[in-house]
Design an enzyme around this catalytic site. Structure first.
Site, PDB file in Angstrom:
ATOM      1  N   GLY A   1       0.845  -1.153   0.026  1.00 38.38           N
ATOM      2  CA  GLY A   1       0.061  -0.025   0.077  1.00 38.38           C
ATOM      3  C   GLY A   1       0.793   1.294  -0.097  1.00 38.38           C
ATOM      4  O   GLY A   1       1.879   1.200  -0.604  1.00 38.38           O
ATOM      5  N   GLU A   2       0.525   2.141   0.699  1.00 38.12           N
ATOM      6  CA  GLU A   2       1.354   3.448   0.953  1.00 38.12           C
ATOM      7  C   GLU A   2       1.839   3.287   2.315  1.00 38.12           C
ATOM      8  O   GLU A   2       0.894   3.932   3.409  1.00 38.12           O
ATOM      9  CB  GLU A   2       0.533   4.468   0.579  1.00 38.12           C
ATOM     10  CG  GLU A   2       1.056   6.102   0.829  1.00 38.12           C
ATOM     11  CD  GLU A   2       2.672   6.205   0.304  1.00 38.12           C
ATOM     12  OE1 GLU A   2       3.508   6.409   1.235  1.00 38.12           O
ATOM     13  OE2 GLU A   2       2.887   5.802  -0.801  1.00 38.12           O
ATOM     14  N   SER A   3       3.180   3.223   2.661  1.00 38.32           N
ATOM     15  CA  SER A   3       3.743   3.177   4.035  1.00 38.32           C
ATOM     16  C   SER A   3       3.336   4.493   4.886  1.00 38.32           C
ATOM     17  O   SER A   3       3.165   4.190   6.010  1.00 38.32           O
ATOM     18  CB  SER A   3       5.193   3.159   3.862  1.00 38.32           C
ATOM     19  OG  SER A   3       5.902   3.721   3.115  1.00 38.32           O
TER      20      SER A   3
ATOM     21  N   CYS B   1       5.982  -5.153   0.166  1.00 39.63           N
ATOM     22  CA  CYS B   1       6.176  -3.930  -0.237  1.00 39.63           C
ATOM     23  C   CYS B   1       6.329  -2.851   0.786  1.00 39.63           C
ATOM     24  O   CYS B   1       7.097  -2.632   1.426  1.00 39.63           O
ATOM     25  CB  CYS B   1       4.927  -3.668  -1.613  1.00 39.63           C
ATOM     26  SG  CYS B   1       5.585  -2.090  -2.501  1.00 39.63           S
TER      27      CYS B   1
ATOM     28  N   ARG C   1      12.914   3.557  -0.519  1.00 43.28           N
ATOM     29  CA  ARG C   1      11.604   3.702  -1.005  1.00 43.28           C
ATOM     30  C   ARG C   1      11.592   3.845  -2.715  1.00 43.28           C
ATOM     31  O   ARG C   1      12.374   4.647  -2.926  1.00 43.28           O
ATOM     32  CB  ARG C   1      11.025   4.677  -0.231  1.00 43.28           C
ATOM     33  CG  ARG C   1      10.551   4.390   1.144  1.00 43.28           C
ATOM     34  CD  ARG C   1       9.763   5.824   1.665  1.00 43.28           C
ATOM     35  NE  ARG C   1       8.474   5.642   1.348  1.00 43.28           N
ATOM     36  CZ  ARG C   1       7.833   6.614   0.840  1.00 43.28           C
ATOM     37  NH1 ARG C   1       8.225   7.649   0.395  1.00 43.28           N
ATOM     38  NH2 ARG C   1       6.381   6.474   0.618  1.00 43.28           N
TER      39      ARG C   1
ATOM     40  N   ILE D   1       5.257  -3.058  -7.769  1.00 39.82           N
ATOM     41  CA  ILE D   1       4.606  -1.827  -7.991  1.00 39.82           C
ATOM     42  C   ILE D   1       5.231  -0.714  -7.018  1.00 39.82           C
ATOM     43  O   ILE D   1       5.067  -0.801  -5.896  1.00 39.82           O
ATOM     44  CB  ILE D   1       3.123  -2.211  -7.614  1.00 39.82           C
ATOM     45  CG1 ILE D   1       2.411  -3.312  -8.329  1.00 39.82           C
ATOM     46  CG2 ILE D   1       2.215  -0.924  -7.955  1.00 39.82           C
ATOM     47  CD1 ILE D   1       0.954  -3.600  -8.039  1.00 39.82           C
ATOM     48  N   ARG D   2       5.665   0.069  -7.798  1.00 33.73           N
ATOM     49  CA  ARG D   2       6.460   1.162  -7.214  1.00 33.73           C
ATOM     50  C   ARG D   2       7.336   0.642  -5.757  1.00 33.73           C
ATOM     51  O   ARG D   2       7.200   1.275  -4.669  1.00 33.73           O
ATOM     52  CB  ARG D   2       5.436   2.456  -6.315  1.00 33.73           C
ATOM     53  CG  ARG D   2       4.915   3.135  -7.569  1.00 33.73           C
ATOM     54  CD  ARG D   2       4.008   4.410  -6.693  1.00 33.73           C
ATOM     55  NE  ARG D   2       4.260   4.945  -5.922  1.00 33.73           N
ATOM     56  CZ  ARG D   2       3.765   5.361  -4.694  1.00 33.73           C
ATOM     57  NH1 ARG D   2       2.554   5.102  -4.432  1.00 33.73           N
ATOM     58  NH2 ARG D   2       4.611   6.205  -3.826  1.00 33.73           N
TER      59      ARG D   2
ATOM     60  N   HIS E   1       4.818  -8.116  -4.482  1.00 30.43           N
ATOM     61  CA  HIS E   1       3.496  -8.648  -4.035  1.00 30.43           C
ATOM     62  C   HIS E   1       3.155 -10.083  -4.389  1.00 30.43           C
ATOM     63  O   HIS E   1       2.772 -10.343  -5.512  1.00 30.43           O
ATOM     64  CB  HIS E   1       2.683  -7.679  -4.863  1.00 30.43           C
ATOM     65  CG  HIS E   1       2.724  -6.147  -4.337  1.00 30.43           C
ATOM     66  ND1 HIS E   1       1.731  -6.025  -3.304  1.00 30.43           N
ATOM     67  CD2 HIS E   1       3.118  -5.180  -4.781  1.00 30.43           C
ATOM     68  CE1 HIS E   1       1.995  -4.409  -3.175  1.00 30.43           C
ATOM     69  NE2 HIS E   1       2.881  -4.193  -4.027  1.00 30.43           N
TER      70      HIS E   1
ATOM     71  N   GLU F   1       1.051 -11.981  -3.400  1.00 29.79           N
ATOM     72  CA  GLU F   1      -0.447 -11.970  -3.147  1.00 29.79           C
ATOM     73  C   GLU F   1      -1.166 -11.812  -4.550  1.00 29.79           C
ATOM     74  O   GLU F   1      -2.216 -11.976  -4.740  1.00 29.79           O
ATOM     75  CB  GLU F   1      -1.289 -11.215  -2.064  1.00 29.79           C
ATOM     76  CG  GLU F   1      -1.082  -9.740  -2.277  1.00 29.79           C
ATOM     77  CD  GLU F   1       0.005  -9.052  -2.352  1.00 29.79           C
ATOM     78  OE1 GLU F   1      -0.087  -7.618  -2.108  1.00 29.79           O
ATOM     79  OE2 GLU F   1       1.246  -9.629  -1.914  1.00 29.79           O
TER      80      GLU F   1
END
Length: 190
Positions: A47-49, A79, A105, A132-133, A168, A170
């Site tokens: 997600g977004e840390s 991630c 990051r 992803i990023r 990821h 998952e």
């Protein structure tokens, strides 16, 4: 065995589906009261840390998560989850700061630079990996086992009861990483 999944933001539903596929019971952790349930392991999803850190603070979840890790309950970070676990974060702040790794990051660039590849995991088999990023591990401390590299960059590590990957797992059909984590939960919770 019951696996808690931090469900404040990010790809938590995909982890639930993967665990279900492996026959493991899971539940979402959204508030402090969720830690009263029996828990064999914890997943910190992608997600977004920085958003996850903020929401953990607002929900008073940071302290119970740190206590779980210190008690030796297995935790897997993917991630953003890897970033949350890292002691040092290049290009950002450390959050839980419990895994002896330095993470860069957004090391692979913006969302448009996301990619899929395959690489060896744990010295055993080639698995698909979705980035992803994504971050990568720039440095590991003593006692940290490197499980996977892509183009010479470290993308999966384990230290004691903590497992982290920059990709990821998952988002693929491959169960290798989640099976590894469930094995940790079985052997460390005896």
């Amino acid at each position: 065995m019951r696996i808690g999944i931090l469900a404040l933001q990010g790809a938590f539903t995909e982890h639930e589906k993967m665990l279900s596929k492996l026959g493991a019971d899971s539940f979402e952790i959204r508030q402090r009261a969720d830690f009263t349930k029996e828990i064999s392991g914890l997943i910190l999803p992608g997600g977004e840390s920085t958003v996850m850190e903020k929401l953990m603070g607002e929900s008073e979840l940071k302290e119970p998560i740190l206590q779980m890790i210190q008690r030796g309950i297995p935790v897997m970070g993917t991630c953003a989850g890897m970033i949350l676990l890292a002691k040092t974060v290049i290009g950002g702040e450390s959050h839980l700061a419990c895994m002896d790794i330095t993470v860069e990051r957004n090391a692979y660039g913006r969302q448009l630079a996301s990619f899929k590849t395959e690489s060896e995991y744990g010295g055993a088999r080639i698995i698909p990996m979705v980035f992803i990023r994504a971050p990568y591990v720039a440095n590991v401390g003593q006692g940290v086992e490197v499980l996977a590299k892509v183009d010479g960059k470290i993308v999966a590590v384990r230290e004691k009861n903590m497992l982290a990957c920059a990709f990821h797992p998952e988002l693929t059909e491959d169960t290798t990483v989640h099976s590894h984590f469930l094995h940790m939960c079985n052997t460390m919770n005896c």
